[in-house]
Design a protein around this motif. Sequence first.
Motif, short mmCIF file in Angstrom:
data_model
loop_
_atom_site.label_atom_id
_atom_site.label_comp_id
_atom_site.label_asym_id
_atom_site.label_seq_id
_atom_site.Cartn_x
_atom_site.Cartn_y
_atom_site.Cartn_z
N PRO A 64 9.57 -31.87 -38.35
CA PRO A 64 9.68 -31.15 -37.10
C PRO A 64 10.07 -31.97 -35.89
O PRO A 64 10.59 -31.45 -34.81
N SER A 65 10.32 -33.24 -36.10
CA SER A 65 10.59 -34.15 -35.06
C SER A 65 11.91 -33.95 -34.39
O SER A 65 12.19 -34.14 -33.36
N THR A 66 12.82 -33.86 -35.39
CA THR A 66 14.32 -33.87 -35.17
C THR A 66 14.54 -32.53 -33.96
O THR A 66 15.33 -32.40 -33.18
N LEU A 67 13.70 -31.27 -34.63
CA LEU A 67 13.86 -30.13 -33.88
C LEU A 67 12.91 -30.14 -32.61
O LEU A 67 13.68 -29.68 -31.57
N ALA A 68 11.97 -30.92 -32.45
CA ALA A 68 11.33 -31.08 -31.27
C ALA A 68 12.04 -31.90 -30.11
O ALA A 68 12.48 -31.33 -28.80
N LYS A 69 12.90 -32.70 -30.55
CA LYS A 69 13.93 -33.60 -29.70
C LYS A 69 15.16 -32.59 -29.27
O LYS A 69 15.42 -32.57 -27.84
N ALA A 70 15.59 -31.92 -30.26
CA ALA A 70 16.78 -30.86 -29.99
C ALA A 70 16.18 -30.04 -28.81
O ALA A 70 16.75 -29.43 -27.96
N ALA A 71 14.84 -29.45 -29.08
CA ALA A 71 14.22 -28.24 -28.30
C ALA A 71 14.30 -29.19 -26.80
O ALA A 71 14.42 -28.51 -25.59
N GLN A 78 19.13 -26.79 -20.10
CA GLN A 78 18.92 -25.40 -19.52
C GLN A 78 18.58 -25.33 -18.24
O GLN A 78 19.20 -24.67 -17.34
N ALA A 79 17.70 -26.39 -17.79
CA ALA A 79 17.13 -26.36 -16.23
C ALA A 79 18.50 -26.98 -15.57
O ALA A 79 18.59 -26.41 -14.62
N THR A 80 19.08 -27.99 -15.92
CA THR A 80 20.22 -28.62 -15.33
C THR A 80 21.27 -27.45 -15.10
O THR A 80 21.81 -27.23 -14.01
N MET A 129 24.27 -25.48 -36.13
CA MET A 129 24.89 -26.39 -37.47
C MET A 129 23.82 -27.06 -38.28
O MET A 129 23.83 -27.12 -39.47
N ASP A 130 22.61 -27.27 -37.42
CA ASP A 130 21.51 -27.98 -38.19
C ASP A 130 20.37 -27.08 -38.76
O ASP A 130 19.99 -27.40 -39.76
N TRP A 131 20.08 -26.12 -38.10
CA TRP A 131 19.00 -25.09 -38.32
C TRP A 131 19.45 -23.66 -38.41
O TRP A 131 18.64 -22.76 -38.72
N GLY A 132 20.55 -23.32 -38.09
CA GLY A 132 21.24 -22.02 -38.33
C GLY A 132 20.97 -21.00 -36.96
O GLY A 132 20.35 -21.47 -36.27
N SER A 133 21.42 -20.01 -37.08
CA SER A 133 21.98 -19.07 -36.10
C SER A 133 20.51 -18.59 -35.53
O SER A 133 20.24 -18.36 -34.31
N ALA A 134 19.45 -18.15 -36.46
CA ALA A 134 18.36 -17.55 -36.02
C ALA A 134 17.75 -18.54 -35.09
O ALA A 134 17.00 -18.26 -34.04
N ILE A 135 17.85 -19.67 -35.34
CA ILE A 135 16.95 -20.73 -34.31
C ILE A 135 17.91 -21.06 -33.13
O ILE A 135 17.25 -21.03 -31.95
N ALA A 136 19.06 -21.21 -33.26
CA ALA A 136 19.85 -21.58 -32.20
C ALA A 136 19.70 -20.42 -31.20
O ALA A 136 20.06 -20.32 -29.89
N GLY A 137 19.61 -18.91 -31.61
CA GLY A 137 19.50 -18.04 -30.81
C GLY A 137 18.34 -17.77 -30.05
O GLY A 137 18.31 -16.74 -28.98
N MET A 138 17.16 -18.56 -30.29
CA MET A 138 16.01 -18.64 -29.55
C MET A 138 15.98 -19.21 -28.10
O MET A 138 17.07 -20.05 -27.89
N ASP A 139 15.53 -18.51 -27.12
CA ASP A 139 15.70 -19.36 -25.48
C ASP A 139 14.73 -20.31 -25.67
O ASP A 139 14.08 -20.55 -26.67
N ALA A 140 14.91 -21.22 -24.43
CA ALA A 140 14.23 -22.46 -24.45
C ALA A 140 12.88 -22.38 -24.60
O ALA A 140 12.22 -23.04 -25.22
#
Length: 307
Positions: A64-71, A78-80, A129-140
Amino acid sequence: MIVRLSLPRAARMLCAAWLIVASVTAAATEVDAATQARLGLALAELHAAQAPLELSATAEVLDPSTLAKAADDIAALQATADASRAEAQRVQALYAADGNMSRKAVEAARAQAAVDQSKLQQARTQLRMDWGSAIAGMDAGTLHARTEALLDGRMAWLKAEPLAAPAAGFQPAGALLHPGDTVARVLGPLPRSSAGLAGGWLLEAPGAGLTPGMLLTARLQGSGAGASGVLLPRGAVVRWNGVAWAYVATDATHFERRAVTALAMTAAGWIVGAPFTAGEKVVTRGAGALIALDAAPAEPGKPGDDD
């Protein structure tokens, strides 16, 4: 009185122990009503069921470390983007109100907001591209919460890749992981695969006992009907000597032990065929106690001893 069906004396002597070989043939155990109550036996009736369509797959626990960095990156972007958009709106409002802001300032604020939004979109595209649309569609916020659960070990994500080409239109609705028969959710399809058969799917399961890099097998269960059988509740299945067993009540005091072979495994239980039939009653609580009765050596002179 409890009566146990024993092995022949010669077989017991040859094995030199009572816990050696589990026969797949039926064995009957008699338990009177009082003993049933003491053991807390509970029964359930078997009902006809259709096994779901299934597809065997490998399942790798993902780091999950790569996902954690992406998140974290997406949260910061998003804040910026939110801040620059708000600034652009503020500058535009001041310019429209009294002209205290120049058009150049308005255009610069708009350009900065567009740049920040573009960076956010690029990060989300990479996440897709890395995790799929279901994950990319989640809000921050949702993505951050899911990532924390993964890092804490409360949940685990797995990449499931089929071992054979799936049927056209196959879409898994759930999965079972082995060993352990852990029920996993299907979060969505994955865009990349190393199997060359399909893109695979992203699974989510309770994290206990699952560490990054661990390889398991999975049964992906799709919509549609497969083999016919009956639904055997999970509580009815008990393992002894490496064999799965269930006890069927043949009358008020007799219980027949039968080996279980699953046609399919679901969250509700095992879909099984013969010799189990609809309408029979199986022990759903206390099957382990019946196994203990079967395993206990017969007392000399008691029924079940071969003289």
